[in-house]
Design an enzyme around this catalytic site. Structure first.
Site, PDB file in Angstrom:
ATOM      1  N   CYS A 169       0.830  -1.211   0.000  1.00  0.00           N
ATOM      2  CA  CYS A 169       0.000   0.000   0.000  1.00  0.00           C
ATOM      3  C   CYS A 169       0.867   1.264   0.000  1.00  0.00           C
ATOM      4  CB  CYS A 169      -0.977  -0.060   1.180  1.00  0.00           C
ATOM      5  SG  CYS A 169      -2.324   1.112   0.976  1.00  0.00           S
ATOM      6  N   ASP A 217       1.474 -14.824  30.893  1.00  0.00           N
ATOM      7  CA  ASP A 217       2.781 -14.254  30.567  1.00  0.00           C
ATOM      8  C   ASP A 217       3.818 -14.498  31.666  1.00  0.00           C
ATOM      9  OD1 ASP A 217       1.377 -13.380  28.407  1.00  0.00           O
ATOM     10  OD2 ASP A 217       1.166 -11.323  29.116  1.00  0.00           O
ATOM     11  N   LYS A 272       0.879 -12.736  21.953  1.00  0.00           N
ATOM     12  CA  LYS A 272       0.209 -13.562  22.964  1.00  0.00           C
ATOM     13  C   LYS A 272       0.055 -15.028  22.531  1.00  0.00           C
ATOM     14  CE  LYS A 272      -2.084 -13.312  26.944  1.00  0.00           C
ATOM     15  NZ  LYS A 272      -1.654 -12.507  28.085  1.00  0.00           N
TER      16      LYS A 272
END
Ligand code: XMP
Length: 512
Positions: free
Chosen positions: A81, A228, A368
């Site tokens: 783009c 985490d 994640k």
């Protein structure tokens, strides 16, 4: 390990590009365009560079530009783009505004040069995803047009010799049906990557790295039981064993049995050197009389650090503070001049009185879902790795009004029942977060022949991709009926159960 650089020009899909590259087992790193020079790109040994999109027009005086030398480094470049327009611009081509014929959404793309290597295996006509006002009206010398749409005379261009490619559409968006294939072609055929980026390789390399760099050092980590910090703890434990001390602050605001589960898992199963601090009394005392949500959060955050510091003080000298920071927390945006780093949306922050020489953040390059995959590789139980999010301030922000032991006990039971019923119905993976809230409203009920006057429990379940927006989950009435019957029967002091049918926005996921 092969690396791809995603050079960020302020596009909204920059993280998505990096994820798509990693999905192809290649490590990708995002850097703002103004943080690295062409010479540094060469020195860093990147196998390829991807220019992201961006909201600007190349002719705007404020638009982000890049030195043309990047096209002559001998490293393949793919512009997407705005990135494609920028390549055309710095290469000496021309850009025009499409005006009325701007393209947004799904558009038919036609390959005009099937010899163009990024189109190997791509159908002649297929759907791509466009979102642009400008387009390349004349390609630079050495470039050829390789694809078009009805309104865009240059949807793809390339310079085979220098291995420079540009596409006006967005291959990283799943609506571009051949996007994955195109990226695969670029990465494997053009950049020549080997595809060695996997969760298992990451874990092995990371453990080996910390074995060397943390050798003989004392490391401290705040373990919450969330995904985490758990993955960071197990990974570091495999590297340095008992030189890692984990401090688990149980603030008394956890769900039913949660503290024991965390302890059993990490001390029992993984043999982690873990200190559990039962600080429930301390937190309750500080929260006494407090009803304002932001004040609750602030108090809990501060108290958390204080407890952590107290324990660290008893441990003695520490060289390294370890944290479960993940990639979305550290990515800087290339759009503005001032770098904005997302602050941790969590309890904690950095303790000020603990002295340490360095910080170790073993997950800082991972998204994640990658953290979860590494967790599975490390043998962390599935339930823990796929645990639904739980806010740092815990049940304190799900007890509306003042937090008391009595209210916490009621909420813990109600929440456990609701979660059990969701699991029984086999819907725990269909809804992304589900929990109970103890409202501050009491209502009249009737039990046996007696009048009751008890709390109202609200049930909340949401479906979401990123928790920035969310819809309320259409749970089956049967499940809600079972949960309601059990909660009013089994939880003393509850006379009514309601279901929250508000999306985010306008509401938030949590009630406070
Ligand atoms: P909201 O309520 O902002 O929640 O729509 C979005 C997601 O974030 C979680 N959440 C938190 N997580 N510390 C956290 O670690 C917090 O203070 C906190 N507040 C909300 C919430 O559970 C949901 O998943």
């Amino acid at each position: 390990m092969d690396k791809i650089l995603v050079l960020d020009f302020g596009g909204q899909y920059n993280q998505l590009i990096a994820r798509r590259v990693r999905d192809q087992r290649v490590f990708a790193e995002i850097l703002p365009y103004n943080r690295i020079t062409p010479a540094q790109i060469l020195a860093a040994g990147y196998k390829g560079v991807i220019f992201t999109g961006g909201p600007n027009s190349v002719y705007d005086s404020s638009s982000p530009h890049y030195p043309p030398e990047v096209l002559d480094l001998g490293i393949p470049v793919l512009g997407i783009c705005y990135g494609c327009q920028l390549i055309a611009y710095i290469g000496g081509g021309e850009i025009k505004s499409a005006g009325e014929t701007s393209e947004y959404g799904k558009i038919d793309h036609r390959v005009t040069d099937p010899d163009c290597p990024i189109f190997k295996g791509v159908p002649e006509t297929d759907v791509c995803w466009m979102s642009h006002t400008d387009f390349v009206s004349r390609v630079p010398d050495g470039f050829k047009v390789a694809g078009v749409t009805d309104n865009c005379p240059c949807a793809a261009m390339f310079d085979r010799e220098r291995r420079i490619y540009g596409v006006q559409f967005h291959p990283e968006v799943t609506h571009t049906r051949f996007g994955e294939r195109l990226l695969h072609n670029f990465l494997y055929d053009i950049c020549g990557v080997s595809g060695d980026w996997t969760a298992g390789n990451f874990a092995d390399a990371s453990i080996a790295h910390y074995k060397k760099t943390l050798k003989g050092k004392k490391v401290l980590l705040a373990l919450s039981g969330g995904v985490d910090s758990s993955v960071a703890a197990v990974l570091l434990h495999k590297a340095i064993g008992d030189d890692l001390t984990c401090v688990f602050v149980d603030h008394g605001l956890l769900r039913k049995d949660e503290g024991d589960i965390v302890e059993r898992t990490f001390r029992g199963r993984f043999g982690l050197n873990m200190i559990r601090v039962n600080a429930g009394e301390r937190f309750l005392a500080r929260l006494k009389g407090v009803t304002e949500p932001e004040q609750k959060r602030k108090i809990i955050g501060e108290e958390f650090i204080r407890v952590f510091e107290d324990v660290a003080g008893q441990i003695g000298s520490v060289n390294v503070l370890a944290q479960g920071t993940i990639y979305p927390d550290v990515i800087e945006s290339g759009a503005g001049d001032a770098a904005t780093i997302k602050s941790h949306h969590n309890v904690g922050g950095l303790p000020s009185v603990i002295k340490f020489d360095e910080i170790a953040e073993p997950l800082r390059t991972l998204f994640k879902d990658e953290v979860r995959r590494v967790g599975i590789e490390l043998g962390i139980p599935y339930e823990l790795v796929w645990r639904q999010p739980f806010p740092g301030p815990g049940l304190a922000i799900r007890v509306i009004g003042e937090v008391t032991r009595e209210k916490l006990d009621i909420l813990r039971e109600a929440d456990a029942i609701f979660r059990e019923e969701v699991m029984k119905a086999g819907l725990e993976r269909d809804t992304n977060q589900y929990f109970a809230v103890l409202t501050d409203t009491r209502t009249v009920g009737v039990m046996g022949d007696a009048r009751t006057y008890g709390y109202t429990v609200a049930l909340r379940a949401v479906s979401t991709d990123d928790f920035m927006t969310a819809d309320w989950s259409r749970l089956p009435f049967e499940l809600l009926a079972n949960a309601s019957a059990r909660i009013t029967n089994e939880c003393r002091g509850v006379s009514r159960v309601v279901y929250d049918i508000t999306s985010k926005p306008p509401a938030t996921v949590e009630w406070e």
